[in-house]
Scaffold this active site. Structure first.
Site, short mmCIF file in Angstrom:
data_model
loop_
_atom_site.label_atom_id
_atom_site.label_comp_id
_atom_site.label_asym_id
_atom_site.label_seq_id
_atom_site.Cartn_x
_atom_site.Cartn_y
_atom_site.Cartn_z
N ILE A 13 0.87 -1.19 0.00
CA ILE A 13 0.00 0.00 0.00
C ILE A 13 0.90 1.22 0.00
CG2 ILE A 13 -1.62 1.38 1.32
CD1 ILE A 13 -3.20 -0.89 1.94
N HIS A 14 1.01 1.90 -1.13
CA HIS A 14 1.87 3.06 -1.18
C HIS A 14 1.04 4.33 -1.21
CE1 HIS A 14 1.57 3.05 -5.66
NE2 HIS A 14 1.35 1.80 -5.41
#
Lengths: 90, 570
Positions: A13-14
């Site tokens: 999850i960026h």
């Protein structure tokens, strides 16, 4: 209500999908939503909280919502997860 | 009015108000406060100001650079609104009765260290975003006067101690008319960037930052290395006319754009350009480049938070090859390490980075990184005239190992049914004296040499070119350097190989007569130097320059060599 996903994005999850998740959670003022992973639960209305989970490809994450329209919240969050190529429903 | 001398780093004249680029002092002190409500109000005011700024930056980025570049500011805005950040800060102000900047700094540091300790390199890098946002708020809390270079929106001359690669990358060419720095030389990063952006620049002034106030009118004369602060009206007029004259000269040079590079006695040499990104190709063609003599691929690896994929690299190489339409393109494989760091590779600090683990040394150990690049290059090879060059080769063994890896990847690709060119020339940079000395042996195995003078000079003279106190030893015209260059050229020609030069020396008007005389085949330089070089070469006789070079080789000092060259130009 809750739904569990497995992260499929190479980067985990960026920032971009995290931004999308938080923006979506913020749209629903009368519902609280959370993300739970690796034994830690954070509010989805905090980008730092979401990033602090340190999720990587292959990890599981459970999104939950309580309050008004919680089914709509989960549906909107699921759309983000899938459309961003972030995760798949487990 | 103040006049300051510096080093002319990029040609042209700029006249505009000064913009001082200084990184302010973010030191935060702990103070007790009695009126906590006022302190919380102060925090909220600073948050509101920061949000308004970010909204404006986001809008501008969206319009000028597109949605993708604007995303990061969207994330920054969310951090400013983040309850997990703001509530603890407010709580700390109320409970501990401390000042807002201290509470913010303490809380932010917890998040920063949390990110820094994360497993994923990507998330570690988010610490930088947290720091950026914290600084933005602190600027308002501390009442600091600071504008990010990316936020410049009127015509200025940028004044700085030095410009880092990230500073330079943020400069908007539309508004930044020129720049001048305290430190640096003709070959420092900022100077090279200035030439590729075609922004007039004077570096190494030692004192410009202390002498100028923001808003002062400044003239940057990148032709003669002068900076003038608060010039008289007469001087402004004089420099306006110098600016116009330079513009006219450029127009003159432009006429040579589609001409071949031929000496007065009819000998053809190749004038090529050094580039860093596919975007630079337009400048090469505009300036009549006959090829790309050096494509520095490290920019593909910089400014991102993980290694570029094979696909990203393939697209970049393919774009350059296609745009060059069959003209030769020499691609240098990854030259990282030394002064060029990649945070995500997490390489240990070294005592002597220039003598350390860099370039091909790194690639031969991290073969995963190297193989990805070689595959991308091989796949791109069918789209133009590709030549591959390995940097920092010190021994024949290193070249053979690198070549073996290339051939392994080629075989794999062929086995996968992917088309690869069979015409790829394979060469090396000659920048380490050991390689220059046994150039005769290398010449039997390589297709070409490209002499990298910036490093060859500093390694031969044992002088760090960034160190002001020994920079006098950076002597391109020293007979020792000229003799090394001659050895390399003679060794190559004996085996029928060609020799190029891709250091700053190749575009230097004092060096060009000597290099022509020594028999250099290809000169690769900043795109903007090509037309002046073509004009100069057209007036020189190769035969006469051969005699000149022979005399220069017998001289004792660099100063004597310069005097000799100047005598023919008169």
């Amino acid at each position: 209500m809750e739904k569990t996903f497995r992260i499929i994005d190479e980067d985990g999850i960026h920032a971009r999908p995290a931004t999308a998740l938080v923006n979506t959670a913020n749209k629903f003022k009368s519902a609280e939503s959370f993300a739970e992973a690796k034994g830690k639960k954070v509010t989805l209305k905090s980008i730092l909280g979401v990033l602090s989970l340190g999720l990587e490809k292959g990890d599981s994450i459970t999104l939950s919502a309580t309050g008004e329209g919680e089914a709509d919240v989960i549906k909107a969050l699921t759309d983000v997860m899938v459309n961003e190529g972030l995760g798949e429903v487990q | 009015m103040i006049k300051i001398e510096g080093i002319a780093a990029s040609a042209g004249v700029a006249i505009a108000p000064a913009f001082k680029l200084e990184h302010p002092d973010f030191t935060v002190q702990q103070r007790s406060v009695s009126d906590v409500a006022a302190e919380v109000a102060k925090l909220n005011a600073a948050l509101d100001q920061s949000k308004a700024e970010l909204e404006a930056i986001k809008e501008r980025t969206l319009q000028e650079l597109g949605a993708k570049k604007a995303e990061i500011f969207e994330a920054h805005l969310l951090i400013l609104n983040d309850p997990e950040l703001i509530s603890p800060v407010e709580d700390m102000i109320r409970n501990d009765m401390v000042n807002a900047e201290y509470a913010l700094n303490e809380t932010a540091n917890q998040f920063i260290s949390m990110f820094e300790n994360m497993k994923s390199a990507y998330l570690q890098e988010r610490a930088a975003d947290m720091k950026d946002v914290t600084k933005r708020i602190l600027i308002h809390l501390l009442g600091l006067n600071y504008v990010n270079p990316a936020e410049i929106s009127e015509e200025v001359v940028v004044i700085a101690e030095d410009l880092t690669p990230s500073d330079t990358a943020q400069l908007n060419r539309k508004y930044v008319k020129g720049f001048t720095t305290n430190i640096g030389g003709r070959t420092s990063h900022s100077a090279i960037m200035a030439r590729s952006l075609e922004i007039p620049a004077v570096v190494g002034t030692k004192e410009v930052l202390a002498k100028v106030n923001s808003g002062d009118l400044v003239i940057v004369d990148g032709l003669d290395g002068k900076v003038i602060i608060n010039p008289t009206d007469e001087l402004v007029a004089e420099y306006r006319s110098k600016q116009e004259k330079y513009q006219l000269q450029i127009e003159e040079w432009k006429k040579l754009r589609d001409k071949a590079s031929v000496s007065a006695d009819g000998v053809h040499v190749e004038l090529a350009a050094n580039i860093g990104t596919p975007n630079d190709v337009a400048g090469v063609l505009d300036n009549g480049g006959e090829g790309v003599g050096l494509y520095r691929t490290e920019f593909l690896y910089m400014g991102r938070d993980k290694l570029p994929t094979e696909e990203i690299q393939f697209n970049a190489y393919k774009t350059v090859l296609e745009k060059m339409e069959g003209k030769p393109v020499v691609v240098r494989t990854l030259d990282i390490g030394g002064d060029k760091e990649l945070p995500y590779l997490d390489l240990p600090k070294e005592m002597n980075p220039f003598l350390g683990f860099r370039a091909v040394r790194l690639c031969l150990e991290r073969t995963d990184i190297f193989r990805t690049q070689l595959r991308a290059l091989l796949r791109a090879s069918v789209y133009g005239n590709l030549r591959i060059m390995f940097p920092m080769i010190a021994t024949l063994d290193e070249f053979r190992q690198a070549k073996a890896l290339l051939f392994e990847e080629k075989e794999k690709l062929v086995a996968e049914g992917i088309e690869v060119s069979n015409e790829i020339q394979l060469g090396i940079m000659v920048e380490i004296p050991s390689t220059a000395i046994i150039a005769d042996q290398f010449a039997k195995e390589v297709d070409f040499f490209s002499i990298g003078t910036n490093d060859l000079i500093q390694y031969t003279m044992a002088a760090d070119r960034m160190n002001e106190r020994v920079s006098y030893l950076y002597q391109p015209y020293n007979p020792a350097i000229l003799r090394l260059v001659k050895m390399v050229i003679d060794a190559a020609h004996k085996e029928g190989r060609w020799v190029g030069m891709c250091g700053e020396m190749a575009g230097d008007s004092t060096a060009i007569p000597l290099l022509l005389g020594l028999g250099l085949d290809e000169f690769s330089m900043s795109a903007t130097s090509i037309l002046p070089a073509r004009s100069q070469i057209s007036k020189l006789s190769k035969a006469a320059m051969t005699e000149l070079a022979a005399k220069a080789l017998a001289m004792q000092t660099a100063a004597e060599v310069v005097e000799l060259v100047n005598s023919i130009e008169a």
